[in-house]
Write an enzyme that holds these catalytic residues in place. Structure first.
Site, PDB file in Angstrom:
ATOM      1  CD  GLU A  26      37.267  38.327  40.039  1.00 53.15           C
ATOM      2  OE1 GLU A  26      36.881  37.263  40.545  1.00 53.15           O
ATOM      3  OE2 GLU A  26      37.785  39.250  40.712  1.00 53.15           O
TER       4      GLU A  26
ATOM      5  CD  GLU B 198      33.244  36.554  43.108  1.00 51.22           C
ATOM      6  OE1 GLU B 198      32.386  37.422  42.898  1.00 51.22           O
ATOM      7  OE2 GLU B 198      33.744  35.859  42.204  1.00 51.22           O
TER       8      GLU B 198
ATOM      9  CB  ALA C 272      37.257  31.276  36.881  1.00 48.45           C
TER      10      ALA C 272
ATOM     11  N   GLY D 297      37.097  33.920  42.158  1.00 52.82           N
ATOM     12  CA  GLY D 297      36.001  33.067  42.588  1.00 52.82           C
ATOM     13  C   GLY D 297      36.299  32.313  43.872  1.00 52.82           C
TER      14      GLY D 297
END
Length: 699
Positions: A127, A107, A63, A104
């Site tokens: 995270e 992901e 992110a 992310g």
């Protein structure tokens, strides 16, 4: 095409490249550009497969931290929805992972059909370090693609894994040899030639057959100690349990429910505060970050004791040659033997190979001659905490060191400007205060003297990053930030003993609060004699409180120095400790001598007097400009003194509970503790101003 995502084709393969340096952060513009390119590839009838990669060496760092706390984080396409869309691809979608895929970024790769990475790649979901769990499918796709054990370890620890482990677990399908893009294109063509299907995690279930019945509860118990106080790890486990029990769509819903539960917690606010504080600490007011740094190729350490040896290990670990100076042969031999012993312990635990031990020891050269330090770019003194001893060292260094060499002191309390005055080059002098054990503790207080040159400060920050420390630049005063804040915290612990608390109660209250060690146990570990010597050097500055740390002074007079002598505030057998009736009797005797009324002390009073005085001193340090930001004080106490990271540091904790209750409690003790309260419980003017203005320490 956008300026953060690039699109091109190679034959019947579309190549979508993230191009948002330095880490390809997944901000709104990058997410939107990625979705547009992806949809373009789906719509193009000449494209049979899609390759998702990076223009740079690093795939994606996750992110965009600049968007944290803003509406841009959730603006369409938000990352969870983008990953869901990639999951539904009608064409084979291959992620080519170079360098790192974190958060992310991983992901995104998990939502693809296939994954290939280079041999040096690192993959992780960190995270949990921000008080969160992966919120874009990581908790649901990872256990389906790899296995439950790997998912639990990666997600609850936040630690990345390498390419070999990723491949053996099934997380990636292939490890590239040579050029990643070429290997990825060849892999994509191979998939097309074999008519390989598109794949969806929705079609996969988690294999639970080999797991014992109490697997998840046993895992919880195994990590309970290191996750105590944190909120997110349990949510991570529950999300992975959901992956084992629910279809993908429902599992994703559960993940987002748990993510939202983490989002608005004190722990998430605390951990994110520290995350941003660590980055802000590299920005020093008045110092241009573009200032050219000095080159540090050779380091010298003066003093081969426990601290000097630990400091030397930091540089050897980073591959930097070190000369270690002692004045006597036996002291030098002991120091080098201690370093080797530390490395061999690491090797025995599997953290180093024997070859690595030898490589690091080869970087360490002992000497008895100051003239051998003439070529050093950085010299750090780590000698006895005495101004006269340090004077002798710096006067000698001033004579033998080359022009431009940085002369650093590891002093923990002394006036750095006085130390700099012992040389003809005060601009080259800086404080580098390491914390014991220096080869383990992450904190490095960088003490900026009145004349310290800007390029010396920039160089010190670079050095800290090189040796993997958390640097905090502080000003000159007694104890700088960490030890100055420690003084009132510890003072109250000592005084509470005289008023009726026991060592066990005081330490229990503070460890229950989350500190790694209670204040009295900490003094026993550090050495009661060390604290006594510090007090002796500044008796005039302490004031006129006859009770001030008097019980520690009496223990020193009795030769009870703590763990090293087997008795201090506790009795020790090895590291096991028990309460000492003689200590309790000594406290009662001193109280009687001073006319201190003994009474039952509540746990709440112990906590408030120790922690609120810690907060108050931090406020005073900020007001004086010794620290630049509240986050600097918090970084020091979390990384150097065991303050719980899940509370974010003393000043973040104060912000969380509200500054007004802190101020009211300080005023209460000022009134209720008589002359002692009048002397010591003086609210910081900054604390009073912030409460009056309805503000916080952290803007």
């Amino acid at each position: 095409m956008t300026n953060t995502v690039r699109y091109r084709t190679r034959g019947r393969i579309a190549i979508i490249s993230l191009d948002n340096p330095p880490v390809n952060a997944l901000g709104f513009q990058t997410r939107a550009g990625l979705r547009n390119c992806y949809r373009q590839a789906l719509a193009d009838e000449t494209v049979d497969a899609i390759l998702l990669t990076s223009e740079g060496r690093l795939f994606c760092g996750g992110a965009d931290i600049a968007e944290f706390g803003t509406d841009l984080t959730w603006r369409d396409p938000a990352l969870p929805q983008l990953c869901d869309e990639l999951e539904d691809s009608g064409k084979p979608l291959i992620a080519a992972i170079g360098g790192m895929a974190l958060g992310g970024g991983l992901e995104l790769a998990l939502a693809c059909d296939y994954r290939i990475c280079d041999a040096s790649a690192r993959l992780g979901l960190p995270e949990v370090h921000l008080g969160l769990l992966p919120g874009a499918g990581g908790t649901q796709r990872l256990p389906r693609l790899a296995n439950v054990g790997l998912a639990l370890d990666m997600i609850t620890s936040g630690q990345p894994i390498g390419a070999t482990e990723a491949a053996s677990s099934g997380l990636v399908d292939r490890v590239a040899e040579g050029d990643l893009l070429a290997a990825a294109l060849a892999f994509a063509q191979e998939l097309l030639d074999s008519d390989a299907p598109v794949r969806s995690c929705a079609d996969l279930t988690v294999d639970m057959g080999q797991l014992p019945e109490r697997y998840f509860n046993d895992f919880r118990a195994g990590i309970a100690r290191k996750t105590r106080g944190y909120f997110a790890p349990e949510c991570c486990i529950q999300a992975i349990e959901a992956a084992c029990e629910l279809p993908l769509a429902q599992g994703l819903e559960k993940e987002r429910e748990l993510f939202n539960a983490c989002l608005d917690t004190p722990q998430a606010r605390a951990q994110q505060h520290l995350f941003f504080a660590e980055r802000a600490a590299n920005r020093v007011p008045g110092v241009d970050p573009k200032t050219p740094a000095r080159s540090i190729r050779q380091v010298a350490i003066v003093g081969a004791g426990t601290m000097g040896g630990g400091i030397a290990m930091n540089f050897a670990n980073a591959g930097i040659p070190v000369k270690l100076l002692e004045l006597k042969e036996d002291a030098l031999a002991r120091g080098l033997a201690q370093i080797r012993g530390n490395y061999e312990i690491s090797a025995a635990r599997g953290r180093l190979t024997e070859r690595q031990v030898q490589e690091r020891m080869t970087l360490l050269q002992g000497t008895l001659d100051y003239d051998d330090l003439a070529d050093a770019d950085l010299v750090i003194e780590a000698v006895f905490e005495s101004l006269e001893v340090k004077r002798a060292v710096f006067e000698k260094l001033d004579q033998v060191c080359k022009p431009g060499a940085i002369l650093a002191s590891n002093t923990s309390t002394l006036d750095l400007d006085r130390i700099a005055s012992f040389t003809r080059r005060p601009g080259d002098v800086i404080g580098l205060h390491f914390f014991s054990p220096a080869n383990v503790m992450r904190l490095l207080e960088i003490v900026r003297g009145r004349q310290t040159a800007d390029d010396v400060i920039v160089t010190a920050l670079n050095v800290a990053r090189t040796i993997r420390k958390v640097p905090v630049v502080v000003g000159v005063c007694f104890g700088f930030v960490g030890n100055r804040m420690l003084e009132p915290y510890a003072r109250e612990a000592h005084r509470l003993l005289l008023e009726g608390a026991t060592p066990a109660q005081i330490d229990r209250v503070l460890t229950d609060f989350g500190l790694a060690m209670g204040p009295l146990s900490m003094y026993d570990l550090a050495g009661i004699d060390v604290g006594f010597m510090v007090r002796e050097s500044r008796r005039d500055a302490i004031g006129h409180d006859p009770s001030y740390n008097l019980i520690a002074d009496r223990l020193y007079a009795l030769g009870r120095y703590g763990q090293k002598t087997g008795r201090g505030f506790y009795i020790y057998e090895g590291r096991d400790k028990r309460e000492d009736p003689e200590l309790l009797a000594l406290a009662q005797t001193i109280a009687g001598e001073l006319g201190i009324e003994r009474r039952e002390i509540s746990d709440r009073e112990v906590l408030e007097r120790c922690i609120y005085m810690l907060i108050n001193e931090g406020a005073q340090i900020l007001d004086e400009g010794i620290a630049c930001r509240s986050g600097d004080c918090d970084l020091v106490w979390v990384n150097g003194y065991g303050f719980p990271a899940w509370r974010g540091g003393p000043l973040q904790y104060a912000d969380e509970i509200g500054l007004e209750p802190v101020l009211e409690a300080i005023r209460h003790y000022r009134e209720s503790l008589g002359s002692y309260g009048e002397m010591w419980f003086r609210p910081s003017p900054l604390l009073e101003r912030l409460v009056a203005e309805g503000k916080r320490f952290s803007c």
